[in-house]
Enzyme design. Structure first.
Site, PDB file in Angstrom:
ATOM      1  N   HIS A  42      70.685   4.060 -16.846  1.00  0.00           N
ATOM      2  CA  HIS A  42      68.988   3.460 -16.531  1.00  0.00           C
ATOM      3  C   HIS A  42      69.227   1.803 -16.995  1.00  0.00           C
ATOM      4  O   HIS A  42      70.174   1.438 -17.685  1.00  0.00           O
ATOM      5  CB  HIS A  42      68.647   3.781 -17.904  1.00  0.00           C
ATOM      6  N   ASP A  67      66.237  11.880 -15.586  1.00  0.00           N
ATOM      7  CA  ASP A  67      66.771  12.950 -14.427  1.00  0.00           C
ATOM      8  C   ASP A  67      67.975  13.940 -14.253  1.00  0.00           C
ATOM      9  O   ASP A  67      67.738  15.170 -13.289  1.00  0.00           O
ATOM     10  CB  ASP A  67      66.566  12.417 -13.063  1.00  0.00           C
TER      11      ASP A  67
HETATM   12  N1  CMC Z   1      76.850   6.185 -11.049  1.00  0.00           N
HETATM   13  C1  CMC Z   1      77.702   4.419 -10.403  1.00  0.00           C
HETATM   14  N2  CMC Z   1      78.002   3.458 -11.334  1.00  0.00           N
HETATM   15  C2  CMC Z   1      76.775   2.969 -11.420  1.00  0.00           C
HETATM   16  C3  CMC Z   1      75.541   3.853 -12.064  1.00  0.00           C
HETATM   17  C4  CMC Z   1      75.488   4.958 -11.211  1.00  0.00           C
HETATM   18  N3  CMC Z   1      74.921   6.227 -11.594  1.00  0.00           N
HETATM   19  N4  CMC Z   1      74.275   3.395 -12.436  1.00  0.00           N
HETATM   20  C5  CMC Z   1      74.695   1.688 -12.659  1.00  0.00           C
HETATM   21  N5  CMC Z   1      76.346   1.864 -12.596  1.00  0.00           N
HETATM   22  C6  CMC Z   1      76.602   0.709 -12.241  1.00  0.00           C
HETATM   23  C7  CMC Z   1      76.917  -0.552 -11.530  1.00  0.00           C
HETATM   24  O1  CMC Z   1      77.350  -0.283  -9.886  1.00  0.00           O
HETATM   25  C8  CMC Z   1      76.837  -1.736 -11.956  1.00  0.00           C
HETATM   26  O2  CMC Z   1      78.724  -1.529 -11.980  1.00  0.00           O
HETATM   27  P1  CMC Z   1      79.250  -3.578 -11.785  1.00  0.00           P
HETATM   28  O3  CMC Z   1      78.102  -4.066 -13.061  1.00  0.00           O
HETATM   29  O4  CMC Z   1      80.268  -2.904 -11.046  1.00  0.00           O
HETATM   30  O5  CMC Z   1      78.361  -3.647 -10.953  1.00  0.00           O
HETATM   31  C9  CMC Z   1      76.352  -1.171 -13.211  1.00  0.00           C
HETATM   32  O6  CMC Z   1      76.934  -0.236 -13.309  1.00  0.00           O
HETATM   33  C10 CMC Z   1      75.047  -2.090 -14.096  1.00  0.00           C
HETATM   34  O7  CMC Z   1      74.364  -1.475 -13.254  1.00  0.00           O
HETATM   35  P2  CMC Z   1      72.625  -1.953 -12.493  1.00  0.00           P
HETATM   36  O8  CMC Z   1      72.393  -1.219 -10.762  1.00  0.00           O
HETATM   37  O9  CMC Z   1      73.028  -3.459 -12.464  1.00  0.00           O
HETATM   38  O10 CMC Z   1      71.847  -1.520 -12.994  1.00  0.00           O
HETATM   39  P3  CMC Z   1      69.699  -1.186 -12.928  1.00  0.00           P
HETATM   40  O11 CMC Z   1      69.705  -1.293 -14.224  1.00  0.00           O
HETATM   41  O12 CMC Z   1      69.738  -2.352 -12.220  1.00  0.00           O
HETATM   42  O13 CMC Z   1      70.446   0.005 -11.995  1.00  0.00           O
HETATM   43  C11 CMC Z   1      69.579   2.387 -12.497  1.00  0.00           C
HETATM   44  C12 CMC Z   1      69.428   1.163 -13.015  1.00  0.00           C
HETATM   45  C13 CMC Z   1      68.742   3.485 -12.615  1.00  0.00           C
HETATM   46  C14 CMC Z   1      68.205   2.623 -10.950  1.00  0.00           C
HETATM   47  C15 CMC Z   1      71.180   2.969 -11.947  1.00  0.00           C
HETATM   48  O14 CMC Z   1      71.693   2.858 -12.913  1.00  0.00           O
HETATM   49  C16 CMC Z   1      70.896   4.112 -10.861  1.00  0.00           C
HETATM   50  O15 CMC Z   1      70.702   3.809  -9.864  1.00  0.00           O
HETATM   51  N6  CMC Z   1      71.327   5.080 -11.035  1.00  0.00           N
HETATM   52  C17 CMC Z   1      71.191   6.336 -10.675  1.00  0.00           C
HETATM   53  C18 CMC Z   1      70.009   6.838 -10.004  1.00  0.00           C
HETATM   54  C19 CMC Z   1      68.971   7.622 -11.378  1.00  0.00           C
HETATM   55  O16 CMC Z   1      69.827   8.226 -11.876  1.00  0.00           O
HETATM   56  N7  CMC Z   1      68.170   7.156 -11.676  1.00  0.00           N
HETATM   57  C20 CMC Z   1      66.763   7.698 -12.214  1.00  0.00           C
HETATM   58  C21 CMC Z   1      66.342   6.797 -13.427  1.00  0.00           C
HETATM   59  S1  CMC Z   1      66.142   7.293 -14.680  1.00  0.00           S
HETATM   60  C22 CMC Z   1      64.809   7.827 -14.192  1.00  0.00           C
HETATM   61  C23 CMC Z   1      63.550   6.973 -14.310  1.00  0.00           C
HETATM   62  O17 CMC Z   1      63.455   4.971 -14.099  1.00  0.00           O
HETATM   63  O18 CMC Z   1      62.900   7.082 -12.972  1.00  0.00           O
END
Ligand code: CMC
Length: 432
Positions: free
Chosen positions: A307, A364
């Site tokens: 998140h 989720d």
């Molecule tokens: N699985 C594997 N690695 C992950 C995941 C995941 N679900 N989420 C983040 N990471 C890693 C990412 O690869 C990065 O690694 P590194 O630092 O080595 O490059 C690190 O963690 C930080 O991730 P980020 O993408 O920079 O984080 P963000 O804040 O931009 O993204 C997120 C947040 C929710 C989009 C992301 O965690 C994700 O894609 N999660 C899976 C989709 C999901 O469950 N979404 C629902 C979110 S909650 C409900 C809502 O908001 O609607």
């Protein structure tokens, strides 16, 4: 004394005011930066950018705290109802008994949609995603209510518009489902509450009247409360952005629904179940999928984990997990998907990759299992999220519009990295 931040650009010092929130969260106010210095800030994905001040929802992502209008989310889930939370988010206070009755009556009264709209549903192919239908239908509502489209509505008109949406989005969602399963549309019943009415519109057929199950009704009510607001997330920011042009509320909410659809946002609840089903079909090897999620050469992510704001357990996921166990037990369902989900969580909570990045199950992760147990089809999961998030979108739109003099069209800047000025070459003089 006003706290300030110091910034030096090309040897010239600038002092920037610091804004402090109720819970002592701090922001550097850069609203005069461009005018004073000629510089802008760059913040891809807005991870460090506050787009507004707001008094609706407070989140402390490190502590796992979520409050609506100062009330703790767990307290609201236990003691309140989704309808009351709608009122709280939109109007800022819990309603008096009298105000609550009027509010509920108004929402119930506006549940009828124009009969012509029913023909829209039949124009979609049966396999159409209900989020596409919902977004189009919400925008289409504006056509039938020209009296509610004025950009500078008075309080009474705003109340009407909000009540129309709160009531009708639920009806449109249920109709979208009925269309997808080829069943006749079912209308609201005045004696039922908001959630029971939704279940009735979804599951009553001409040959079987749906009976409300209290355990399921309460669980769905809680799910809706948990989704009701989450401050400046992608879809809410979209609603604010579209609304900032003074586009009508129907258009702004329709845009918010599209933003929510994406799998990184609300669409994750559908993606989670699809992922868990994929793991089950593959023999239930959670470790294999964990490894895939950690592999930087593989685009696969563990859906329902991570998140932008929570760097601790998402408090919403904690509550949903409890209801998940309760509902499955009540219905006597032994869903192997739940076991896979729990196994995946257990692995992630002890895995250095997930620990270092503070990746925990989010809202989720378990919600889809609950929806599944309630017989809500997978492609309707994000529609359920939209239903829950609706009062939050409305509350943010209202907060922004009510700021009278302060409303500014949302219009970010950019740093241009394309070609410098070039001379135009006519097509017949260009190299082949
Ligand atoms: N699985 C594997 N690695 C992950 C995941 C995941 N679900 N989420 C983040 N990471 C890693 C990412 O690869 C990065 O690694 P590194 O630092 O080595 O490059 C690190 O963690 C930080 O991730 P980020 O993408 O920079 O984080 P963000 O804040 O931009 O993204 C997120 C947040 C929710 C989009 C992301 O965690 C994700 O894609 N999660 C899976 C989709 C999901 O469950 N979404 C629902 C979110 S909650 C409900 C809502 O908001 O609607």
């Amino acid at each position: 004394m006003q706290e300030t931040a110091k910034l030096e650009l090309n040897g010239i010092p600038y002092e920037l005011p610091v804004v402090t929130g109720t819970e002592n969260e701090k922001g550097v106010d850069i609203s005069r930066l461009k005018a004073q210095t000629g510089y802008i800030t760059l913040d891809s994905g807005y991870a460090n950018t506050g787009s507004c001040v707001s008094s609706i929802t407070y989140i402390d992502g490190d502590q796992g705290i979520l409050r609506y209008r100062g009330y703790d989310i767990a307290d609201l889930c236990e003691k309140s109802t989704f309808m009351e939370v709608c009122y709280l988010l939109i109007y800022g206070e819990l309603p008096s008994a009298g105000d609550f009755v009027s509010f509920k009556d108004k929402v119930l009264y506006h549940s009828l949609i124009h009969e012509d709209m029913k023909s829209f549903f039949t124009a979609y192919p049966g396999h159409a995603h209900p989020m596409a239908i919902l977004s189009a239908m919400v925008c289409s509502l504006s056509v039938y209510h020209p009296e509610l489209l004025q950009p500078d509505q008075g309080a009474g008109e705003k109340d009407e518009t909000m009540a129309h949406l709160l009531s009708k989005v639920r009806v449109l969602a249920a109709f979208a489902y009925k269309r997808s399963v080829g069943e006749a549309f079912v209308y609201t019943k005045p004696e039922l509450d908001y959630i029971s009415n939704f279940m009735h519109m979804m599951f009553t057929t001409p040959v079987k009247l749906h009976q409300t199950d209290e355990v399921i009704r309460k669980a769905l009510d809680v799910l809706m409360i948990l989704h009701a607001d989450h401050e400046q997330n992608c879809s809410t920011s979209t609603v604010r952005m579209v609304g900032s042009s003074k586009a009508n509320l129907f258009a702004a909410i329709s845009a918010g629904i599209c933003a929510l659809w994406g799998p990184l946002h609300g669409g994750a609840n559908q993606a989670v179940i699809e992922m868990l089903e994929q793991i089950a079909a593959d023999g239930g090897n959670c470790k294999k999928f964990m490894d895939k999620a950690k592999d930087k050469n593989d685009p696969f992510r563990l859906m329902g984990f991570g998140h932008r704001v929570y760097k601790n357990y998402d408090p919403r996921a904690q509550i949903i997990k409890k209801y998940c166990d309760q509902v499955l037990h009540h219905l006597g369902i032994d869903d192997p998907i739940l076991e896979i989900a729990k196994g995946l969580e257990e692995l992630a909570l002890t895995d250095p990759y997930f620990i270092e990045r503070k990746l925990y199950p989010n809202v989720d992760f378990y919600s889809g299992i609950l929806y599944r147990a309630m017989k809500i089809p997978t492609n309707m999961f994000t529609v359920m999220f939209a239903l829950g998030r609706l009062p939050g979108w409305i509350a943010h739109w209202k907060e922004m519009i009510d700021e009278a003099g302060a409303l500014k069209i949302a219009r970010p800047r950019q740093i241009y990295t394309g070609e410098p000025l070039r001379a135009y070459t006519p097509i017949n003089q260009r190299a082949a």
